[in-house]
Structure formats: C-alpha cells, structure tokens
Scaffold this motif. Structure first.
Motif, PDB file in Angstrom:
ATOM      1  N   ARG A 243      -7.239   1.038  -2.035  1.00 39.56           N
ATOM      2  CA  ARG A 243      -6.706   0.017  -2.946  1.00 39.56           C
ATOM      3  C   ARG A 243      -5.185   0.144  -3.054  1.00 39.56           C
ATOM      4  O   ARG A 243      -4.457  -0.857  -3.020  1.00 39.56           O
ATOM      5  CB  ARG A 243      -7.356   0.152  -4.323  1.00 39.56           C
ATOM      6  CG  ARG A 243      -8.831  -0.239  -4.350  1.00 39.56           C
ATOM      7  CD  ARG A 243      -9.450   0.089  -5.705  1.00 39.56           C
ATOM      8  NE  ARG A 243      -8.902  -0.750  -6.755  1.00 39.56           N
ATOM      9  CZ  ARG A 243      -9.431  -1.891  -7.159  1.00 39.56           C
ATOM     10  NH1 ARG A 243     -10.538  -2.341  -6.579  1.00 39.56           N
ATOM     11  NH2 ARG A 243      -8.882  -2.585  -8.130  1.00 39.56           N
ATOM     12  N   SER A 244      -4.719   1.387  -3.189  1.00 35.90           N
ATOM     13  CA  SER A 244      -3.272   1.600  -3.295  1.00 35.90           C
ATOM     14  C   SER A 244      -2.563   1.173  -2.013  1.00 35.90           C
ATOM     15  O   SER A 244      -1.510   0.523  -2.052  1.00 35.90           O
ATOM     16  CB  SER A 244      -2.982   3.078  -3.584  1.00 35.90           C
ATOM     17  OG  SER A 244      -3.549   3.470  -4.809  1.00 35.90           O
TER      18      SER A 244
ATOM     19  N   SER B 118      -2.597  -2.628  -1.594  1.00 31.98           N
ATOM     20  CA  SER B 118      -1.705  -3.234  -2.581  1.00 31.98           C
ATOM     21  C   SER B 118      -0.246  -3.062  -2.178  1.00 31.98           C
ATOM     22  O   SER B 118       0.548  -4.014  -2.230  1.00 31.98           O
ATOM     23  CB  SER B 118      -1.952  -2.605  -3.955  1.00 31.98           C
ATOM     24  OG  SER B 118      -1.052  -3.124  -4.906  1.00 31.98           O
ATOM     25  N   GLU B 119       0.117  -1.850  -1.755  1.00 33.25           N
ATOM     26  CA  GLU B 119       1.501  -1.592  -1.357  1.00 33.25           C
ATOM     27  C   GLU B 119       1.883  -2.418  -0.133  1.00 33.25           C
ATOM     28  O   GLU B 119       2.972  -3.010  -0.085  1.00 33.25           O
ATOM     29  CB  GLU B 119       1.683  -0.099  -1.070  1.00 33.25           C
ATOM     30  CG  GLU B 119       1.579   0.780  -2.306  1.00 33.25           C
ATOM     31  CD  GLU B 119       1.584   2.254  -1.965  1.00 33.25           C
ATOM     32  OE1 GLU B 119       1.733   2.573  -0.759  1.00 33.25           O
ATOM     33  OE2 GLU B 119       1.443   3.083  -2.885  1.00 33.25           O
TER      34      GLU B 119
ATOM     35  N   GLY C  62       0.366  -5.182   0.960  1.00 31.11           N
ATOM     36  CA  GLY C  62       0.350  -6.599   0.619  1.00 31.11           C
ATOM     37  C   GLY C  62       1.622  -7.020  -0.099  1.00 31.11           C
ATOM     38  O   GLY C  62       2.198  -8.081   0.199  1.00 31.11           O
ATOM     39  N   GLU C  63       2.086  -6.185  -1.019  1.00 30.66           N
ATOM     40  CA  GLU C  63       3.328  -6.494  -1.733  1.00 30.66           C
ATOM     41  C   GLU C  63       4.521  -6.453  -0.786  1.00 30.66           C
ATOM     42  O   GLU C  63       5.435  -7.280  -0.874  1.00 30.66           O
ATOM     43  CB  GLU C  63       3.517  -5.498  -2.879  1.00 30.66           C
ATOM     44  CG  GLU C  63       4.797  -5.675  -3.673  1.00 30.66           C
ATOM     45  CD  GLU C  63       4.921  -7.056  -4.295  1.00 30.66           C
ATOM     46  OE1 GLU C  63       6.068  -7.515  -4.476  1.00 30.66           O
ATOM     47  OE2 GLU C  63       3.875  -7.687  -4.585  1.00 30.66           O
TER      48      GLU C  63
ATOM     49  N   SER D 235      -3.989  -9.727   7.116  1.00 21.67           N
ATOM     50  CA  SER D 235      -3.346 -10.552   6.094  1.00 21.67           C
ATOM     51  C   SER D 235      -3.219 -11.973   6.623  1.00 21.67           C
ATOM     52  O   SER D 235      -3.110 -12.193   7.834  1.00 21.67           O
ATOM     53  CB  SER D 235      -1.963 -10.001   5.740  1.00 21.67           C
ATOM     54  OG  SER D 235      -2.058  -8.694   5.213  1.00 21.67           O
TER      55      SER D 235
ATOM     56  N   LEU E 192      -5.537  -7.463  -7.482  1.00 19.87           N
ATOM     57  CA  LEU E 192      -6.170  -6.570  -6.508  1.00 19.87           C
ATOM     58  C   LEU E 192      -7.612  -6.427  -6.946  1.00 19.87           C
ATOM     59  O   LEU E 192      -7.888  -6.003  -8.071  1.00 19.87           O
ATOM     60  CB  LEU E 192      -5.468  -5.212  -6.484  1.00 19.87           C
ATOM     61  CG  LEU E 192      -6.050  -4.158  -5.546  1.00 19.87           C
ATOM     62  CD1 LEU E 192      -5.825  -4.546  -4.095  1.00 19.87           C
ATOM     63  CD2 LEU E 192      -5.421  -2.790  -5.823  1.00 19.87           C
ATOM     64  N   ASP E 193      -8.546  -6.772  -6.059  1.00 25.19           N
ATOM     65  CA  ASP E 193      -9.945  -6.816  -6.482  1.00 25.19           C
ATOM     66  C   ASP E 193     -10.853  -6.563  -5.289  1.00 25.19           C
ATOM     67  O   ASP E 193     -10.432  -6.643  -4.131  1.00 25.19           O
ATOM     68  CB  ASP E 193     -10.254  -8.183  -7.098  1.00 25.19           C
ATOM     69  CG  ASP E 193     -11.403  -8.114  -8.096  1.00 25.19           C
ATOM     70  OD1 ASP E 193     -12.042  -7.046  -8.184  1.00 25.19           O
ATOM     71  OD2 ASP E 193     -11.655  -9.122  -8.774  1.00 25.19           O
TER      72      ASP E 193
ATOM     73  N   TYR F 119      -5.759  -7.829  -1.788  1.00 21.51           N
ATOM     74  CA  TYR F 119      -4.570  -8.069  -2.604  1.00 21.51           C
ATOM     75  C   TYR F 119      -4.182  -9.527  -2.406  1.00 21.51           C
ATOM     76  O   TYR F 119      -4.189 -10.032  -1.275  1.00 21.51           O
ATOM     77  CB  TYR F 119      -3.427  -7.158  -2.167  1.00 21.51           C
ATOM     78  CG  TYR F 119      -2.077  -7.561  -2.721  1.00 21.51           C
ATOM     79  CD1 TYR F 119      -1.661  -7.145  -3.976  1.00 21.51           C
ATOM     80  CD2 TYR F 119      -1.217  -8.374  -1.978  1.00 21.51           C
ATOM     81  CE1 TYR F 119      -0.428  -7.521  -4.487  1.00 21.51           C
ATOM     82  CE2 TYR F 119       0.017  -8.754  -2.479  1.00 21.51           C
ATOM     83  CZ  TYR F 119       0.409  -8.327  -3.734  1.00 21.51           C
ATOM     84  OH  TYR F 119       1.628  -8.705  -4.239  1.00 21.51           O
TER      85      TYR F 119
END
Length: 435
Positions: A51-52, A55-56, A58-59, A234, A272-273, A287
C-alpha cells in the motif's frame, strides 16, 4: 529383508546419525513452527508495504504528469505572450476575419506561421508537442505544423473538434480563462490538446492556438515503475472516458471506464483502497487521484495476490536457507558431541575386549569424567576387579581340587600295588602328608 528392516530401526543406527537426526528435529521443527505461525502477520506487513509503495509511486506519477502538462501549458502561454509571435498570429487571424478592421495589418502567410511553429514549439529534441495548429474564431484551420510527417492532413473545418468545443465551453463559463486542456480520441488513439484562446483588443476571441501533446513524452513516460518486474500498472482516464495507458499494461478500456476508483478520482477524491476493478477480476490495491491542470484522473493498481506471492517467495527462500543452515548446524553439533563421547566409548570397548582376552592390566581412562561415561568407566573398573578376584578364587579352588584328585589317585595306586597292611598304611600316611 532383515537387513532392510535393521536400517529403519533407530537403535541400530550409529551414534553420529542418531545425534544428527535428533539435533535436526530439535532445531528445524521449532523454526518451521515459528515461520508458519508468523506467515499471516508477515503477509499483512507485505500488504501494508505494498500500500505504501503503490501510494508513493502513484503520487510520484501524478505529480510528474501534472508537471509535464503544466510545462506544456506554460510553454504555449510563453510563446503566445511573445509580442513578435503574438503580432504575427493576430495578423494572420485578422487577415482571415471579415468582421474585424484590418487596416495596417501586416501580411502574414500560412507558411510563415507554420515555420514559426516548427522553429519554436516543435524542436524535435525538446518539444512536448506532436503538432500545433491555428484556428479562426469559426473553427477553420489556418495553419498546421507537425513533427510527424505520417500524421496525415487535418480537415479544414475543425469546428467539431474536441479542442475547439472545449474552448467554446470555456468562453461560455466566462471564468476569465484563456487556456483549456481537452482529451479526445482520434483514429483509436488518445489525444490531449491545449487550447489558448487568442483575444482581440476589445476582448473578443478571434482565434485559437491548439497544441497536441506528445503522449509518450509527457504522459506515458511518467507512468512507468522503477522496478520493471513489479506487477503494478497505472493509467489515466478522462472525464469523457478516454483511456491513456502503456501498451504493456493491457488495460481493458471498459473496465477502466467502469472502475469505481477512476470515478472517485474524476470527482476530485484522492484515496488508497482495496477493491475489484470488475466483478470477475481479482482484488487490487489502488491509488487514485485527479491530475491538476487537466481533466484527467490517475489510477495505479497492483494485485493484492502479489503480497501473498512476495510472502510465499520470502518464506520459500528463507525456509530453505534456514533448513539448510539448521541441518548443517545439527551435523556440526552431532559431530562435536560424537567426538566428545565416541573416543571414550571406544576406549572402554577396548578394555572390555582385553578383559575378554584375559588381560586385566589395561588402564581404564576417563574415570575422572563427571558424566555417565565416567560413571561407566568406574563401574567397569569395579567389575573388572571383581571378575579378576573371582577368576583367582576359582583357579585356587581348581588347584586344590586337582591336588586332592592326584592324592587320591596316588593312594589308590599304592593300595593296589601293596599287599602288606603295615607298609600300606605307612605309604598312605606319607602320601597324605606330602599332599
């Protein structure tokens, strides 16, 4: 058959093998139990790390895409703000507009404007655009320059194009914006365009400068992952359901358009799910976020099963390594213990062999040891002394009995050979005294 069964009987195994098996079981079994018990917890940790990571990344991708679009918008605005460029573009627009006063307008040709586009906005090594074109206020094509010679010729009437209609909608909103980003599909491929509205002195729009972005350079290059083996992907989705993704991702356009994550991102939500992109697809960790400066949403997803695969791979490698190390450690410990006990047992066996051969003078070592082998050596010493004493006692008894038998034999022989009673008695007494 008996030989085969004897190999299975543990008591028939050599001491070193028993020790090795015992240590292996004592070390490996608890380790395996600990590893198995820790597996669910480590899987949860893998999911959290996943998840981390998603998320990182994706951002990072969202920021990179937004920055590329912002740079492309800024370059187009800077080009139009250049007084020389602006004057030449306005002159071409005025020369094609019967409703505006064209007094004092410098004559500018289509070829000159296209050359200007090519030399400033479409420099091959640095450009962020595939093409740049100029439309009049009615959506008619006045000039067009492209870096892709195989792109083909555009229609003169561009009034039905997405970029032109997006610019008109922006004018209707009357929000004071002079630039708009639009996304459409052309010949089965996504097209992202930036439209700058060109205004006349009195504030009336007289034309539109439209730049089509180079999708690979501005968008797709920013959707990659540093680790090519990582099974994440992505994609970008516009509010009119145009999908932009790397070919290798193999994302279904219908699935992306129906994704709950994409819809939430297009509505302005960042999140984020864990979810299923479609009812028949496996669960993913995703993300999602809107992309600033454009009507786009970015979605980065990775299958949740990857966490299980990572955990399983971790356990497969670690468990194999731990098992090998444990077996090696067990063998080393078994060898050390074997060396601590086997020589002493060998010496005790040599003493017992000497006792069996009648040699009672062999020194017994290891009696000073405080363990069971030392106790066994002391017991063997006591046993040897007792056996030696019994043998000596038995030999003495045998000697006495042999002497008695010999005396009886001699007396019997004298009795048989002597007829005189007096002489017989004297000889018998003498023999008894001698014996």
């Amino acid at each position: 058959m008996t030989a085969k069964l004897s190999r299975i009987r543990i008591l028939s195994w050599p001491l070193w093998l028993k020790l090795a098996v015992a240590f292996t079981i004592a070390i490996v079994v608890p380790l395996v139990m600990v590893v198995v018990a820790a597996q669910p917890g480590l899987r949860e940790i893998s999911i959290q790390n996943l998840r981390s990571y998603i998320s990182e990344n994706g951002e990072r991708q969202r920021a990179a895409v937004a920055n590329s679009i912002a740079q492309a918008r800024g370059n187009l605005t800077a080009f139009l703000n250049n007084s020389t460029h602006q004057r030449r573009i306005v002159n071409l627009l005025l020369s094609n507009s019967p409703l505006l006063n064209r007094d004092g307008v410098e004559a500018v040709t289509r070829e000159q404007i296209e050359t200007l586009f090519t030399s400033t906005l479409l420099v091959q090594s640095t450009t962020l655009y595939d093409s740049v074109r100029l439309l009049d206020r009615n959506g008619q094509l006045l000039a067009n320059a492209t870096i892709n010679e195989a792109a083909g010729t555009l229609e003169t009437d561009q009034s039905r194009s997405e970029a032109y209609r997006a610019a008109l909608n922006e004018q209707v909103k009357n929000q004071g914006q002079s630039q708009v980003v639009s996304v459409s599909s052309r010949d089965g491929r996504p097209v992202v365009e930036i439209t700058n509205i060109v205004y006349w002195r009195d504030g009336r729009p007289i034309g539109y400068l439209i730049a089509e972005l180079n999708i690979e350079r501005t968008l797709l290059d920013n959707l990659t992952y540093l680790d090519a083996a990582f099974p994440a992907y992505s994609y970008l989705l516009s509010n009119n359901r145009v999908l932009i993704s790397l070919p290798a991702a193999q994302i279904d356009e219908e699935v992306a358009a129906g994704s709950q994550a994409a819809r939430r991102a297009l509505s302005g939500e960042v999140g984020l799910d864990a979810y299923r992109p479609a009812p028949n697809l496996p669960e993913v960790i995703g993300y999602f976020a809107p992309v600033s400066n454009a009507p786009l949403a970015i979605v980065s997803e990775v299958p949740t099963d990857y966490a299980t695969a990572v955990t399983q791979g971790f356990f497969d490698i670690r468990l194999f390594s731990i098992s090998l190390a444990s077996v090696a450690l067990a063998i080393v410990l078994a060898f050390l213990l074997y060396q601590m006990h086997a020589p002493a047992l060998g010496r005790l066996r040599a003493v017992t062999d000497d006792i069996a051969d009648g040699n009672f003078d062999t020194p017994i070592a290891d009696m000073a040891r405080g363990d069971e082998i030392g106790q066994l050596a002391m017991s063997l010493s006591v046993m040897r002394s007792r056996v030696q004493s019994l043998i000596h006692d038995l030999e003495a008894r045998v000697a006495i009995r042999t002497r008695d038998i010999e005396a009886t034999y001699d007396i019997s022989r004298v009795v048989v050979s002597q007829r005189d009673l007096s002489t017989l008695l004297d000889r018998a007494v003498n023999l008894i005294v001698e014996r």
